[in-house]
Design a protein around this motif. Structure first.
Motif, short mmCIF file in Angstrom:
data_model
loop_
_atom_site.label_atom_id
_atom_site.label_comp_id
_atom_site.label_asym_id
_atom_site.label_seq_id
_atom_site.Cartn_x
_atom_site.Cartn_y
_atom_site.Cartn_z
N LEU A 162 46.40 1.86 47.37
CA LEU A 162 47.60 1.88 47.03
C LEU A 162 48.61 1.14 46.10
O LEU A 162 49.50 2.14 45.40
CB LEU A 162 47.70 2.73 47.68
N CYS A 163 48.64 0.16 46.28
CA CYS A 163 49.60 -0.82 46.00
C CYS A 163 49.10 -0.38 44.66
O CYS A 163 50.81 -1.34 43.73
CB CYS A 163 49.76 -1.96 46.35
N ALA A 164 48.20 -1.13 44.20
CA ALA A 164 48.22 -0.83 42.77
C ALA A 164 48.84 0.09 41.87
O ALA A 164 49.18 -0.42 40.93
CB ALA A 164 46.51 -1.93 42.18
N ASP A 165 48.83 1.25 41.92
CA ASP A 165 49.22 2.18 41.88
C ASP A 165 50.63 1.67 41.04
O ASP A 165 50.94 2.02 39.86
CB ASP A 165 49.26 3.11 42.55
N CYS A 166 51.71 1.24 41.58
CA CYS A 166 52.65 1.15 41.56
C CYS A 166 53.05 0.23 40.85
O CYS A 166 54.12 -0.97 40.09
CB CYS A 166 53.64 1.25 42.51
N HIS A 167 52.17 -1.13 41.50
CA HIS A 167 52.39 -2.99 41.00
C HIS A 167 51.48 -3.14 40.32
O HIS A 167 50.37 -3.73 40.83
CB HIS A 167 52.93 -3.59 42.66
N LEU A 168 51.40 -3.06 39.20
CA LEU A 168 50.35 -3.85 38.61
C LEU A 168 50.20 -5.36 38.72
O LEU A 168 50.59 -5.84 38.02
CB LEU A 168 50.67 -2.95 37.01
N PRO A 169 48.78 -5.50 38.62
CA PRO A 169 48.42 -7.31 39.27
C PRO A 169 48.53 -7.65 37.88
O PRO A 169 48.45 -9.03 37.87
CB PRO A 169 47.08 -6.88 40.05
N THR A 170 47.57 -6.95 36.51
CA THR A 170 47.34 -7.87 35.01
C THR A 170 50.05 -8.26 35.05
O THR A 170 49.45 -9.30 33.66
CB THR A 170 47.00 -7.22 34.42
N ASP A 171 50.48 -7.60 35.63
CA ASP A 171 51.75 -7.47 34.69
C ASP A 171 51.89 -8.48 34.70
O ASP A 171 52.54 -9.63 36.40
CB ASP A 171 52.85 -7.09 35.59
N SER A 172 52.53 -9.69 34.31
CA SER A 172 53.62 -10.33 34.47
C SER A 172 54.42 -11.37 34.69
O SER A 172 54.32 -12.74 35.74
CB SER A 172 53.96 -11.05 32.39
N LYS A 173 55.47 -10.18 35.50
CA LYS A 173 56.20 -10.38 36.51
C LYS A 173 55.60 -10.01 37.59
O LYS A 173 55.68 -11.88 38.45
CB LYS A 173 57.67 -9.70 36.44
N PHE A 174 54.35 -9.12 38.25
CA PHE A 174 53.76 -9.79 39.08
C PHE A 174 52.66 -10.79 38.97
O PHE A 174 53.22 -11.48 40.53
CB PHE A 174 52.56 -7.93 39.45
N ARG A 175 52.48 -11.58 37.96
CA ARG A 175 51.71 -12.36 38.27
C ARG A 175 52.66 -13.90 38.70
O ARG A 175 52.10 -14.51 39.49
CB ARG A 175 51.21 -13.19 37.30
#
Length: 555
Positions: free
Chosen positions: A99-112
């Motif tokens: 559910l979280c990954a629907d909005c917060h992409l784990p592959t996104d550089s800012k997220f990492r």
């Protein structure tokens, strides 16, 4: 049943209501909690729209959070939750990590970049973040483990690879006890909670962060119910123990270890009397019933909840018969003609304590016919449970003035509803004068909230008790007051109102109610946090309740 009726047409909804992620109301068949059965202005026959409906039960979700989750701030609960039931606990539409990954992409550089050294694809979002709102930025839960809060993963994990269970510097049971000594018995008598003894700290605590104190992984009641489901069910029986019903297990139990059975915080009797202080005082000054005097409360009472009043393990005489042989000749001789196995013993005997020097636990104020052995004054025959008349009609045979309340302006509902006279009085022997079940105001507050008299400023009349202003059976004025109206009631004590700058008898009605102005228009009758028992701050707030603050002339 509503759930069966609704499910006959809404089969898909009924299936969701029986799944692992069922909405609590739906699982209980309480369709009418959210829907109107006949008509509504809202789609789906809902009682309210969107978040307003959810807030009727979940008012504290995201409330006053400095950093609310964006869907919560927008009132869009259905982004994450299904109103009838989801695929995961909490009625989630997806497992939390997906559910979280629907909005917060784990592959996104800012997220990492925001999760240095961690594996954002591991999907353990709720071990660090609060789902609805937090006092900390990025929804980081309010309570953090020191290593996580300081971003010093090396306290628990080896440097290099992304922190995970496999990178812990020691097995969990050895790691936690380096700082927390709860797994070590305090003394030879101490019993350690099984998860603690096994080193399974993560079964109750989050390793990184939690919105709850002590880094609890879920609410206290949810955690305990995972293993102690039977206790949770007992708490919802008709007579549940209040701390259990509120999920406050730690009120009685230590979560880690104790030298008492069932991890209790103290001996059973001491623990019970720490809340039941009025009983503790009576036991100290009277002649106790043996189990009560020895602190053996669980001889008669269930600790978490029961079907019987008072959380008794058995009903009426069946409870007493566990210890008292009801077929014993001496017992039968003292109770001629009575069915002792089913009789309600506590209508004559106090189950906990008798007044000092009194024998057989007989309550201190006996009914005169009972004291004389004149059972047929009320019963069809000695020992028979059937009565010569029903309810208040029976009492009125002797207490002829008891019917006078019917002519009063206001009538106490128990006088003509439910148990009638026996709502307040005992039939055979009472604990207070007049065969009352409780003495003084204690009887009144068993139905009426005590909070009305707990303000900082108390009405002096309260020192004399409720009956200084109210009649227990029927009042000459409203709310059982003894005078015909409120003004007359107040003037019995407040005789000189010459220095009272506000008119006390005005022909103009109170603009808030349309009724005549009266003392309680400005004053609380029982207590207040303001001087003079005022309802609002007199500097301005009180006045603008009725007066236009702009002082603009009315045309």
């Amino acid at each position: 049943k509503p759930v069966e009726l609704c499910g006959s047409c809404h089969a898909a909804v009924a299936r969701k209501a029986t799944g692992v992620g069922a909405h609590t109301a739906a699982a209980r068949g309480q369709c009418m909690s959210c829907h109107d059965s006949h008509a509504s202005k809202e789609p789906g026959l809902l009682k309210a729209r969107g978040a307003a409906l959810c807030a009727s039960c979940h008012a504290d979700v995201g409330r006053d959070a400095a950093h609310p989750h964006d869907p919560v701030a927008k009132g869009d609960c259905l982004t994450c939750h299904d109103p009838h039931g989801g695929v995961a606990a909490g009625a989630l539409v997806k497992p939390a990590d997906r559910l979280c990954a629907d909005c917060h992409l784990p592959t996104d550089s800012k997220f990492r970049a925001a999760h240095p050294g961690a594996d954002p694809e591991a999907g353990r979002c709720l071990s660090c973040h609060a789902p609805h709102g937090s006092s900390s930025p990025a929804l980081v839960s309010a309570h953090t483990h020191p290593g996580f809060g300081d971003r010093d993963c090396k306290r628990c994990h080896t440097p290099g690879p992304a922190p995970a269970r496999a990178t812990l510097i020691a097995p969990e049971r050895q790691l936690c006890v380096r700082c927390h000594s709860t797994a070590k018995p305090r003394d030879a008598e101490s019993k350690v909670h099984d998860p603690v003894a096994k080193g399974d700290c993560a079964s109750c605590h989050s390793s990184h962060a939690s919105p709850r104190k002590g880094l609890l992984a879920a609410s206290e009641s949810q955690l305990c119910a995972r293993c102690h489901s039977a206790v949770a069910e007992e708490a919802h029986l008709p007579h549940g123990h209040d701390p259990v019903a509120k999920g406050d297990c730690r009120a009685c139990h230590d979560p880690h270890q104790s030298n008492q059975r069932a991890l209790l915080k103290g001996r059973t009797g001491d623990l019970c009397l720490s809340c039941h202080k009025d009983l503790a005082q009576k036991l100290a000054t009277g002649t106790p019933h043996a189990p009560a005097g020895r602190g053996l409360c669980l001889t008669c009472h269930a600790p978490h909840g029961a079907a019987n009043a008072g959380m008794l393990k058995r009903e009426g005489g069946a409870m007493c018969a566990v210890c008292h042989d009801v077929q014993k000749p001496e017992m039968v001789a003292k109770h001629p003609g009575q069915a002792l196995a089913t009789v309600n013993c506590v209508s004559c005997h106090d189950p906990h304590v008798a007044a000092k020097g009194k024998a057989n636990l007989i309550r201190p104020f006996p009914h005169l016919p009972f004291a004389r052995g004149e059972c047929t004054s009320c019963h069809t025959a000695k020992g028979e449970r059937t009565l010569v008349a029903k309810g208040a009609d029976l009492c009125a045979k002797c207490h002829k003035d008891s019917r006078a309340f019917t002519a009063k302006a206001s009538k106490h509902p128990p006088m003509h509803e439910g148990a009638q006279c026996l709502s307040c009085h005992e039939p055979h022997a009472g604990n207070a004068a007049g065969l009352l079940k409780k003495g003084g105001d204690a009887l009144c507050v068993s139905c009426h909230p005590a909070a009305v008299g707990e303000g900082r400023v108390k009405h002096k009349a309260l020192e004399k008790g409720c009956v200084s202003c109210h009649d227990a059976h029927g009042g000459a004025g409203p709310s059982l007051i003894t005078a015909k109206d409120e003004s007359e009631m107040c003037r019995k004590c407040h005789t000189d109102l010459r220095n009272h700058y506000h008119p006390t008898q005005s022909t103009r009605p109170d603009p808030r109610t349309g009724q005549a102005m009266r003392c309680s228009s400005c004053h609380q009758p029982h207590s207040s946090d303001l001087p003079g028992l005022l309802t609002h701050d007199p500097k301005r707030e009180l006045c603008v309740q009725c007066h236009d603050p702009s002082m603009a002339p009315k045309h």
